[in-house]
Design a protein around this motif. Structure first.
Motif, PDB file in Angstrom:
ATOM      1  N   VAL A 146       0.835  -1.205   0.000  1.00 29.49           N
ATOM      2  CA  VAL A 146       0.000   0.000   0.000  1.00 29.49           C
ATOM      3  C   VAL A 146       0.870   1.255   0.000  1.00 29.49           C
ATOM      4  O   VAL A 146       0.488   2.293   0.532  1.00 29.49           O
ATOM      5  CB  VAL A 146      -1.007   0.009   1.180  1.00 29.49           C
ATOM      6  CG1 VAL A 146      -2.066  -1.058   0.999  1.00 29.49           C
ATOM      7  CG2 VAL A 146      -0.297  -0.147   2.517  1.00 29.49           C
ATOM      8  N   SER A 173      -0.912   3.283   8.546  1.00 32.54           N
ATOM      9  CA  SER A 173      -2.068   2.728   9.259  1.00 32.54           C
ATOM     10  C   SER A 173      -1.975   3.152  10.720  1.00 32.54           C
ATOM     11  O   SER A 173      -0.947   3.684  11.169  1.00 32.54           O
ATOM     12  CB  SER A 173      -2.072   1.203   9.157  1.00 32.54           C
ATOM     13  OG  SER A 173      -0.945   0.670   9.850  1.00 32.54           O
ATOM     14  N   ASP A 179      -3.378   6.045   5.718  1.00 30.24           N
ATOM     15  CA  ASP A 179      -4.125   4.972   5.053  1.00 30.24           C
ATOM     16  C   ASP A 179      -5.592   5.364   5.031  1.00 30.24           C
ATOM     17  O   ASP A 179      -6.298   5.253   6.045  1.00 30.24           O
ATOM     18  CB  ASP A 179      -3.904   3.658   5.793  1.00 30.24           C
ATOM     19  CG  ASP A 179      -4.479   2.463   5.064  1.00 30.24           C
ATOM     20  OD1 ASP A 179      -5.362   2.665   4.202  1.00 30.24           O
ATOM     21  OD2 ASP A 179      -4.044   1.341   5.352  1.00 30.24           O
ATOM     22  N   LEU A 180      -6.076   5.829   3.905  1.00 29.57           N
ATOM     23  CA  LEU A 180      -7.442   6.347   3.805  1.00 29.57           C
ATOM     24  C   LEU A 180      -8.495   5.257   3.966  1.00 29.57           C
ATOM     25  O   LEU A 180      -9.636   5.563   4.328  1.00 29.57           O
ATOM     26  CB  LEU A 180      -7.632   7.077   2.470  1.00 29.57           C
ATOM     27  CG  LEU A 180      -6.744   8.301   2.287  1.00 29.57           C
ATOM     28  CD1 LEU A 180      -6.985   8.941   0.918  1.00 29.57           C
ATOM     29  CD2 LEU A 180      -6.952   9.312   3.391  1.00 29.57           C
ATOM     30  N   THR A 181      -8.138   3.999   3.737  1.00 28.35           N
ATOM     31  CA  THR A 181      -9.112   2.927   3.937  1.00 28.35           C
ATOM     32  C   THR A 181      -9.487   2.800   5.405  1.00 28.35           C
ATOM     33  O   THR A 181     -10.608   2.406   5.730  1.00 28.35           O
ATOM     34  CB  THR A 181      -8.602   1.569   3.421  1.00 28.35           C
ATOM     35  OG1 THR A 181      -7.402   1.219   4.125  1.00 28.35           O
ATOM     36  CG2 THR A 181      -8.306   1.639   1.937  1.00 28.35           C
ATOM     37  N   GLU A 182      -8.583   3.146   6.309  1.00 28.99           N
ATOM     38  CA  GLU A 182      -8.894   3.133   7.738  1.00 28.99           C
ATOM     39  C   GLU A 182      -9.723   4.336   8.147  1.00 28.99           C
ATOM     40  O   GLU A 182     -10.484   4.278   9.111  1.00 28.99           O
ATOM     41  CB  GLU A 182      -7.617   3.083   8.579  1.00 28.99           C
ATOM     42  CG  GLU A 182      -6.957   1.751   8.567  1.00 28.99           C
ATOM     43  CD  GLU A 182      -5.802   1.676   9.565  1.00 28.99           C
ATOM     44  OE1 GLU A 182      -5.356   0.557   9.824  1.00 28.99           O
ATOM     45  OE2 GLU A 182      -5.353   2.720  10.089  1.00 28.99           O
ATOM     46  N   ALA A 189     -12.223   5.660   6.658  1.00 27.44           N
ATOM     47  CA  ALA A 189     -13.640   5.418   6.426  1.00 27.44           C
ATOM     48  C   ALA A 189     -14.260   4.609   7.576  1.00 27.44           C
ATOM     49  O   ALA A 189     -15.421   4.782   7.906  1.00 27.44           O
ATOM     50  CB  ALA A 189     -13.846   4.681   5.113  1.00 27.44           C
TER      51      ALA A 189
END
Length: 87
Positions: free
Chosen positions: A39, A44, A81-84, A86
């Motif tokens: 990634v 994270s 980490d943009l997925t975290e 959300a």
């Protein structure tokens, strides 16, 4: 016995355990390699905690005077980490 907000015990001489970064020492040089190349080393929550605890460990070591920061896989770090975010 002083603890940081992350729980690192400053009186402990052992380096914090890490899963998402690589830590090496050579004389007075400490090298931290962010190790999430899949990634592009995005930060994270776990990597940020490990990074902070490792820097606190380095700060408390009298023999370390230089810190080198690297990223695995040809990238340094793409940021959070943009997925975290959300979640």
């Amino acid at each position: 016995m002083s603890k940081t907000p992350h729980g690192y015990n400053r009186s402990t001489a052992t380096r914090p355990e890490t899963e998402h970064l690589i830590y090496e020492e050579d004389g007075d040089v400490a090298t931290i390699t962010l190790n999430r190349p899949e990634v592009m080393n995005a930060l994270s929550i776990d990597l940020s905690r490990e990074f902070t605890e490792t820097l606190e460990y380095i700060r408390d070591q009298e023999h370390l005077h230089i810190v080198v920061l690297k990223g695995a896989g040809g990238n340094f770090c793409t940021g959070d980490d943009l997925t975290e975010m959300a979640a």
